[in-house]
Design a protein around this motif. Structure first.
Motif, PDB file in Angstrom:
ATOM      1  N   ALA A   1     -48.270 -74.455  49.731  1.00 13.38           N
ATOM      2  CA  ALA A   1     -48.122 -73.145  49.110  1.00 13.38           C
ATOM      3  C   ALA A   1     -49.308 -72.287  49.549  1.00 13.38           C
ATOM      4  CB  ALA A   1     -48.074 -73.279  47.596  1.00 13.38           C
TER       5      ALA A   1
ATOM      6  N   ARG B   1     -43.360 -69.917  46.542  1.00  9.86           N
ATOM      7  CA  ARG B   1     -44.658 -70.601  46.568  1.00  9.86           C
ATOM      8  C   ARG B   1     -45.703 -69.814  47.363  1.00  9.86           C
ATOM      9  NH1 ARG B   1     -43.369 -76.351  48.698  1.00  9.86           N
ATOM     10  NH2 ARG B   1     -45.594 -76.669  48.287  1.00  9.86           N
TER      11      ARG B   1
ATOM     12  N   THR C   1     -51.924 -76.260  47.664  1.00  8.17           N
ATOM     13  CA  THR C   1     -52.009 -74.814  47.874  1.00  8.17           C
ATOM     14  C   THR C   1     -53.232 -74.471  48.702  1.00  8.17           C
ATOM     15  OG1 THR C   1     -50.933 -74.387  45.746  1.00  8.17           O
ATOM     16  CG2 THR C   1     -52.150 -72.558  46.739  1.00  8.17           C
TER      17      THR C   1
END
Length: 281
Positions: free
Chosen positions: A69, A158, A104
């Motif tokens: 993400a 995302r 992420t």
């Protein structure tokens, strides 16, 4: 089972308030530190003549990392500085390690500097304008520097963007104009009151078909011009929040005390990311 929130007395002075950072804003034992790479971008065609620094933070991951993400942070170093108020990389490391958010990558983007100009700072030009130039800079110029080095998901659910003050304007505008890429938005003390031509969002939200955005807003009771009839930072944030709520958006609004300071937003960042990036929030 309802969530139990510990009791904390409200301060009597709404202006002189400082919030304490929680454990997810501190380096934690057993949490490996991710890698931060600094880049520079000076070939912009969107903002010709500008140069800017970009930091890419990749949390540690065992084995082959899944497609990541992406969370873009405006005002780069202010949001990355481990000794500052926001501490973005520290927060990402903690939340990813515990599985509170998906794997992420954080992309911390500085505002442009106009090389050789008497007025070199391009921040307000980039952040306050209601147009697609800043989103285009991110998508066509900055993020390709990231995707050339790391595997990144193509799922816009995302991809997020975070910013404070004028950076909050830029975050919401980028997502509003490019919801095909940015759908998770975190805005702290946004400066909607100073957007050229006025705050466009209350009217736009009321008359435009809803976009697929999830928006976290933080506002302060003693933000700039809080008691004024015009250019009132608190009032304009509340107008945007009300318009989002009335239009049925996936919204979370947090009101705090204190003035136009990144402190409260920084303290909230772990919770904001948990809420914004969770697939079923």
């Amino acid at each position: 089972m309802p969530a139990l929130v510990p009791y904390r007395p409200l301060p009597l002075d709404l202006s002189d308030v400082r919030y304490a950072h929680g454990p997810d804003s501190q380096p934690r034992a057993g949490v490996p530190e991710g890698e931060t790479v600094e880049l520079e971008w000076s070939g912009s065609t969107v903002y010709p003549g500008t140069s800017r620094r970009v930091w890419v933070h990749v949390p540690a991951h065992d084995g082959t990392a899944p497609p990541a993400a992406v969370m873009v942070f405006n005002d780069g170093w202010w949001y990355l500085d481990p000794d500052g108020e926001v501490r973005g990389a520290v927060v990402l490391d903690n939340l990813v390690h515990r599985g509170d958010i998906p794997f992420t990558i954080g992309v911390f983007v500085e505002p442009g500097v106009v090389v050789g100009s008497e007025h070199p700072k391009n921040r307000n030009v980039e952040y306050d304008a209601f147009d697609d130039r800043y989103a285009t800079l991110l998508l066509d110029e900055v993020l390709p520097l990231v995707t050339a080095r790391y595997r990144v998901t193509e799922d816009p659910e995302r991809w997020g963007i975070c910013g404070g003050s004028s950076g909050g304007n830029a975050a919401l505008t980028a997502a509003w104009l490019r919801p095909d890429r940015f759908r998770r938005v975190v805005c702290f003390l946004s400066s909607f009151a100073q957007m050229p031509g006025g705050n466009p969002y209350p009217d736009l939200l009321a008359r435009t078909e809803a976009r697929p955005l999830r928006v976290f807003l933080q506002a302060g009771h003693r933000d700039l011009n809080w008691g004024a009839p015009t250019r009132n930072w608190l009032a304009e944030n509340l107008r945007v929040a009300a318009a989002l709520a009335e239009a049925g958006y996936d919204l979370r609004l947090v009101l705090g005390d204190g003035g136009h300071s990144p402190n409260h937003g920084g303290v909230l960042l772990p919770d904001a990311l948990r809420w914004a990036l969770h697939p079923t929030a």
